[in-house]
Design a protein around this motif. Sequence first.
Motif, short mmCIF file in Angstrom:
data_model
loop_
_atom_site.label_atom_id
_atom_site.label_comp_id
_atom_site.label_asym_id
_atom_site.label_seq_id
_atom_site.Cartn_x
_atom_site.Cartn_y
_atom_site.Cartn_z
N VAL A 136 -24.55 -10.61 -70.62
CA VAL A 136 -24.83 -9.31 -70.01
C VAL A 136 -24.26 -9.28 -68.60
CG1 VAL A 136 -26.61 -7.62 -69.39
CG2 VAL A 136 -27.00 -9.20 -71.31
N LEU A 137 -23.67 -8.14 -68.23
CA LEU A 137 -23.31 -7.84 -66.85
C LEU A 137 -24.12 -6.63 -66.41
CD1 LEU A 137 -19.40 -8.15 -66.84
CD2 LEU A 137 -21.04 -9.80 -65.93
N VAL A 138 -24.76 -6.74 -65.26
CA VAL A 138 -25.54 -5.62 -64.72
C VAL A 138 -24.90 -5.19 -63.41
CG1 VAL A 138 -27.80 -4.81 -63.95
CG2 VAL A 138 -27.65 -6.54 -65.76
N LEU A 139 -24.65 -3.90 -63.27
CA LEU A 139 -24.09 -3.32 -62.04
C LEU A 139 -25.23 -2.63 -61.29
CD1 LEU A 139 -21.60 -2.49 -60.30
CD2 LEU A 139 -21.34 -0.53 -61.84
N LEU A 140 -25.47 -3.03 -60.04
CA LEU A 140 -26.59 -2.50 -59.28
C LEU A 140 -26.13 -1.92 -57.95
CD1 LEU A 140 -27.46 -5.77 -60.16
CD2 LEU A 140 -29.68 -4.66 -59.94
N ARG A 141 -26.87 -0.92 -57.48
CA ARG A 141 -26.82 -0.49 -56.09
C ARG A 141 -28.00 -1.15 -55.40
NH1 ARG A 141 -26.17 5.63 -57.13
NH2 ARG A 141 -23.91 5.99 -57.03
N VAL A 142 -27.74 -1.90 -54.34
CA VAL A 142 -28.80 -2.56 -53.57
C VAL A 142 -28.83 -1.91 -52.18
CG1 VAL A 142 -29.68 -4.72 -52.66
CG2 VAL A 142 -28.48 -4.69 -54.86
N THR A 143 -29.97 -1.36 -51.82
CA THR A 143 -30.11 -0.65 -50.55
C THR A 143 -31.13 -1.37 -49.67
OG1 THR A 143 -29.59 1.46 -51.60
CG2 THR A 143 -30.71 1.55 -49.48
N HIS A 144 -30.77 -1.53 -48.40
CA HIS A 144 -31.70 -2.21 -47.49
C HIS A 144 -31.65 -1.57 -46.11
CE1 HIS A 144 -28.61 -4.37 -45.10
NE2 HIS A 144 -27.95 -4.44 -46.24
N ALA A 145 -32.77 -1.71 -45.40
CA ALA A 145 -32.88 -1.30 -44.00
C ALA A 145 -33.72 -2.35 -43.30
CB ALA A 145 -33.51 0.07 -43.88
N ALA A 146 -33.33 -2.76 -42.09
CA ALA A 146 -33.98 -3.86 -41.41
C ALA A 146 -35.32 -3.48 -40.77
CB ALA A 146 -33.05 -4.44 -40.34
N LYS A 147 -35.53 -2.18 -40.54
CA LYS A 147 -36.78 -1.74 -39.91
C LYS A 147 -36.87 -0.23 -40.04
CE LYS A 147 -34.54 -1.48 -35.38
NZ LYS A 147 -34.56 -1.95 -33.97
N THR A 160 -28.30 0.67 -45.71
CA THR A 160 -26.99 0.23 -46.18
C THR A 160 -27.06 0.00 -47.68
OG1 THR A 160 -26.47 -0.84 -44.08
CG2 THR A 160 -25.21 -1.55 -46.00
N THR A 161 -26.07 0.49 -48.41
CA THR A 161 -26.03 0.31 -49.85
C THR A 161 -24.86 -0.59 -50.23
OG1 THR A 161 -27.07 2.45 -50.30
CG2 THR A 161 -25.82 1.46 -52.09
N THR A 162 -25.16 -1.56 -51.07
CA THR A 162 -24.17 -2.52 -51.54
C THR A 162 -24.14 -2.51 -53.06
OG1 THR A 162 -24.57 -3.95 -49.63
CG2 THR A 162 -23.51 -4.96 -51.52
N LEU A 163 -22.95 -2.56 -53.63
CA LEU A 163 -22.81 -2.66 -55.07
C LEU A 163 -22.69 -4.13 -55.47
CD1 LEU A 163 -20.26 0.22 -55.67
CD2 LEU A 163 -22.69 0.24 -56.21
N VAL A 164 -23.41 -4.51 -56.52
CA VAL A 164 -23.45 -5.90 -56.96
C VAL A 164 -23.24 -5.97 -58.46
CG1 VAL A 164 -24.89 -7.97 -57.14
CG2 VAL A 164 -25.04 -6.53 -55.12
N VAL A 165 -22.37 -6.88 -58.90
CA VAL A 165 -22.22 -7.20 -60.32
C VAL A 165 -22.97 -8.49 -60.58
CG1 VAL A 165 -20.64 -7.80 -62.18
CG2 VAL A 165 -20.00 -6.03 -60.53
N SER A 166 -23.96 -8.44 -61.44
CA SER A 166 -24.82 -9.58 -61.73
C SER A 166 -24.58 -10.07 -63.16
CB SER A 166 -26.29 -9.19 -61.55
OG SER A 166 -27.15 -10.23 -61.94
N PRO A 167 -24.01 -11.27 -63.33
CA PRO A 167 -23.78 -11.78 -64.69
C PRO A 167 -25.01 -12.50 -65.22
CG PRO A 167 -22.87 -13.31 -63.11
CD PRO A 167 -23.48 -12.18 -62.30
N GLY A 168 -25.23 -12.45 -66.50
CA GLY A 168 -26.37 -13.14 -67.09
C GLY A 168 -26.16 -13.47 -68.55
N ARG A 169 -26.99 -14.37 -69.03
CA ARG A 169 -27.02 -14.70 -70.45
C ARG A 169 -28.46 -14.63 -70.92
NH1 ARG A 169 -23.61 -19.29 -73.46
NH2 ARG A 169 -22.21 -17.50 -73.41
#
Length: 254
Positions: A184-195, A201-210
């Motif tokens: 499986v490959l999962v494509l995510l939007r990861v959003t973070h703020a420090a305070k 900030t939004t980051t795109l991540v490809v997460s591989p899995g089995r």
Amino acid sequence: MTLDLQQRAQRRMRRALFLLVGLVLVLVAALVVISVTGGSSTNKGAPAPQPSQSAGPTPVKTLPPDDGGYVAPAQTVKLPDGASKAAGNLPVQFPRTPEGAAAMAVASARNAWSLDPAQIKAGILTYASAQYRDQMAGAAEAGAKGNREFAGIPTEGPVPAGATLNAWPIGVKYSAVNSDTIDVLVLLRVTHAAKAGAEPTTTLVVSPGRAVWEGNDWKGAATNPNQPLPDPVDIGTPFFNEDKWKAIQEGDRV
């Protein structure tokens, strides 16, 4: 046609340049990852240890929006719900289908992006294959610190008021190795703020899995950390369709 090829080449070059910016984060992730996430991009992590993933993420800045406007996903999938919930309200008991395996991988990847070590550990205990579970659970605290560093939050002390780290899975690919093993490959939007008040900030991540069928449910197993990963792309762009991602449909929302 020539102009189109030039524009695409320029986008690829910008992505490669931004990838260099993320190498420091990759090194941080490698210290806390046993078998975790990989590949990423911002607006178009170093996530905590989670099953069904491998290698550290490679965050890159999001490319500027394409001038062509929104492009609807060519493929969508409604992933099945788990038949019950485990500790932490995490879905479990997915059907023994490729879509069920993908649903487990999506739930695991979503839970990995947390500032709370207890939540991370709960996800590991819920989704990791038995052979990895204890080792990975022992790394939950380090995983939470890695996530805090990724989000620009001090690794010690209380989390600042208003600090956030959230993951939204937007796309998935999956293929059967056999009836008991699904990649499986999962494509995510990861959003973070420090305070509070900080611009997210939004980051795109490809997460591989089995995913492996174990104990009448899908569990996450380690993947090859050297496997090639597709470039992270945003939903609503032509690249999402060109790379054959399936948009994840949740309720009435794609």
